[in-house]
Scaffold this active site. Sequence first.
Site, PDB file in Angstrom:
ATOM      1  N   HIS A 284       0.940  -1.054   0.141  1.00  0.00           N
ATOM      2  CA  HIS A 284       0.165  -0.234   0.014  1.00  0.00           C
ATOM      3  C   HIS A 284       0.640   0.945  -0.241  1.00  0.00           C
ATOM      4  O   HIS A 284       1.636   1.547   1.167  1.00  0.00           O
ATOM      5  CB  HIS A 284      -1.174   0.147   1.321  1.00  0.00           C
TER       6      HIS A 284
ATOM      7  N   CYS B 172       6.500 -28.033 -14.607  1.00  0.00           N
ATOM      8  CA  CYS B 172       5.538 -27.022 -14.217  1.00  0.00           C
ATOM      9  C   CYS B 172       5.260 -26.860 -15.639  1.00  0.00           C
ATOM     10  O   CYS B 172       5.894 -25.590 -16.050  1.00  0.00           O
ATOM     11  CB  CYS B 172       5.526 -26.658 -13.601  1.00  0.00           C
TER      12      CYS B 172
END
Lengths: 422, 128, 500
Positions: free
Chosen positions: C65, C416
Amino acid sequence: MNDFYDVVVIGGGPAGLAAALSARRHGAGRVLIVERDRELGGILQQCIHVGFGLHRFREELTGPGYANRYLRMLADTTGIETMIDTMVISLTADRQVTVVGPAVGLRTVRGGAVVLAMGCRERTRGAIRIPGSRPAGVFTAGAAQRMVNMEGYLPGREVVILGSGDIGLIMARRLTLEGCRVPAVLEIMPVSNGLTRNIVQCLDDFGIPLYLSHTVVAIRGQDRVTGVTVARVDDALRPVAGSQFDLACDCLLLSVGLIPEVELAREVNLTLDGRTSGPVVDNRRQTSLPGFFAAGNVVHVHDLVDFVSEEGEIAGRWAAVFAAGGMGGEARSADVLPGEKVRSVVPQKYVGDGDHTGQCRFYLRVSQPLGRCRVTISDRTGRRLASKRLPVAKPSEMIEIDVQHSAIEIEKGPLTVAAEGV
Amino acid sequence: MDRQHKITCVVCPRSCVGTIAADGDGIKSVSGFLCKRGEEYGRAEVTSPTRMLTTTVRINRAILPLLPVVSSRPLPRDMLLTCARHLAAVRVEAPVREGDVIVKNILGLGVDIVAARDMTVYEGARFD
Amino acid sequence: MTADNREKLAVQDWPGRADVVIVGGGIVGCAAAMFLSRYKATVVMVEQATDLAMGTTKANSGIIHAGFDAPPGSMKARMNVRGNRLYHELQPALKYEVNFLGSLVVAKSDDDLKTLEGLLDRGRQNGVPDITIIDRERVLSREPNLSRDVRAGLWAPTAGVIWPFGAALAMAENAVRNGVKVFTGCRLEGFMLDRRKICGVRTNKGDIACKLVINAAGRWADEVSRWAGDDSFSITPRRGEYILFDKSVGSLVNSVLFPTPTKVSKGILVSPTVHGNIFIGPNAENITDKDDLSTTAPGMEEIISGARKLIPDLPLAAAITQFVGLRPVASGDDFIIGPSALVGGLVQAAGIQSPGLASAPAIGELVSEIAAERLGLVRKPGYVEENPDRPAFAELDSRQRQELIARNPLYGRIICRCETVSEGEIVAAIHSPVGARTVDGVKRRTRAGMGRCQGGFCGPRVVGILARELGLPLDAIVKEGPGSQLFFARQTLRGGESHE
């Protein structure tokens, strides 16, 4: 090192094997199959049950047996190279195929034509948003099938299966034969998507209950699955309050759908069909990008491997023709559209055939269950080109309908495939 | 006393359900099947149901630890589990050719168990 | 090597004595460990889970943030703004994945516009750089998929998205490289006290005499504090549910999108992740069970309808997974950072809920300064600031890939497929300073299994690689915690029937 191949086939499963052999037979001098597994044969190698090859070989083979037929043909053929344990990591519109593998390293090869035969993948828990905790023991049925049938490990000891498609049903039997308990197979729809034969021989034979219109509403367990909560669903497939019950299990297998593996197709921006989730192809299995062909479950998820092989042969043949510079006639085309009560149709385009003899086969799925019905294919003028009567049609079962090439006039397109009760 | 059997036919996609009444001496009546093949299937299901068996056995020196096997013809349905258990303890050596007999005349049932695929000798690292 | 041997080795390695023990290996503990490793001191970090960053750090919005939310003067405001700056500064040396793509608070009504002005003012007081209010057109040109009824937005360019686990691991690896000892699977069981002053900790692996404890125990920080004799606060777990979407819809939004906050909640946000996925969430529900990580059907509905207020056309078919995070909310709402008033030798870093991730480096820095001051620690020469490069196949160019495979062919085997992760990366993740021991540990370090197939193809392969590299049987490999074995050996089902 010569990095040019007349035809590069991506994927060494049934579609790719058939495509490579067919390409060679139709004149491609040098063909390459790239396969990411350590063996050819694709998903067939884990489908050890019988039921393959009735159309193609007139006998009922196991999956590995069906693959073995093709592997023996491959062994008897020169001019086809294979790269196993190798994955395609990028593809360009000018048919540069970059592959990587521990043996080949990183290499770019070029194809006179490319056949996409990557098959499909399974929908996961995330895709259907089952609430609950995230313990070990939730697997897709196909992943578990590979583990059980090829690696010799079990995904659990008490296994609930969600989804009554054929893979789910077959895994219920397989796990039972391995000594596991299968307390239930659950199906969110009011009817099973599986073949009746599989319901009888995989569930009824072993006293495994099938709960129609039921789904899993929660998965329980911190480390390993300890159970699932099941609820009946209403017509809108929403859980019915008060209908919940718990099933103890240490594993949940998901057999909730297959999706064409189109990531490479996206890389070269092939037009995709929202209904099949695969690339749009014409009757030669050429995609929206000239020189790129596609076949098998990457185009649309098939029920029968026999038709995957057939599609592979078509793609391989025309890929060889394209590579030799012999393609023509595709400038004119007619779209093929799903009409009344038809959900999807493949091919989605018709461009005619070289010599315009023989038949063109269209594959379709109906959009709703039908009893006695007729499937038709018509052109813009309303002329019926072919029709086929069926005692019953289910959305889960692919239907084929053959049309004489000589009956089709491209300029009278689009062609519409429809089904109607009779 | 007659027993009623409800049999779902699996011969064709119509999946008709027939009813067969039988007692210790054999089949008394058959109804509900939509065709002759269905009726034959129903009779067999009541008198002597059989199934193909597919499972795996262990294999040494192959790329995978398991070899898929299949019965040479259908086995009595109620022997499927027993045969599968028996086969789980079988271990063979690569190479194997599709069709090689892995277990002859399994449990005296008159049916062979054969290899469902070729498996060559593989000396590399295995995933097991 | 067997599991037993490992256990013994670990105990042989056991430090009987330390200057500082950090309790909790989340991002706050990892940041504290890294900053403390700059000093001449013996530092031990203990984490009860099988891996680092398994609590609140693992499952949250992953947002750095900008710092305009917290009231000026609060610990939250101070830590957030400083933490944001530290994330910018530390990245080149630590090499965590972060993307400062900015955040946008979306206003739709007159009330919202007023709130936006308030946030702008608050942000300026907090020292947030470069925040501005932008008009509807500029909002929509930045975010074309946003709901058309937007009126304006508060734009904060310093906000970013990060992979929280990766950031925590990068800090922990740096700490280990600089001498900190880290023990996972090590659960605090109590304190050794000398007249209201801590002189050691008891754990399931043994005791450690120490001078100072940093309490970074997340959801359990109140219990840890109470054990030492400080019951001045309590922690309530607040559940937040999330849905993650596939990369194929990654272009849906370009920055972190918040609705205008209400008195009750910051609202459901829609944001890219640092890896190019999209997520929506979280809702906020106070619960009692600190271990309850279940997603719920009503929760899913809530975040879907919340997210639709920002992005009406939500591609639900592209959802790949759902998860839950539990924020540790302290009584009193602000962070609790600093020496305990009731117990000597205890430094709290508790109640680190949002904006805790953004604040973590600042919190680590602050508690390490407190510890250094109390213990009279001095900086050590030879502190290594930089983490080594760890090649990620997916991010390399062709030449780098070729070189890597030539050096180690395992980098050429893609395990993967969805995320293009090679076997070499997985092996490296297992053997790195705080190495992966579990399938999810591999996933968090390499992304293997994080893509659209969610480990369908690669899960079993990763299990096999872990078994091989750790010298364990395949059926001993766990997904996450003890008892979360993935597969069972086939023979175990057969009892005495196997003839092998």
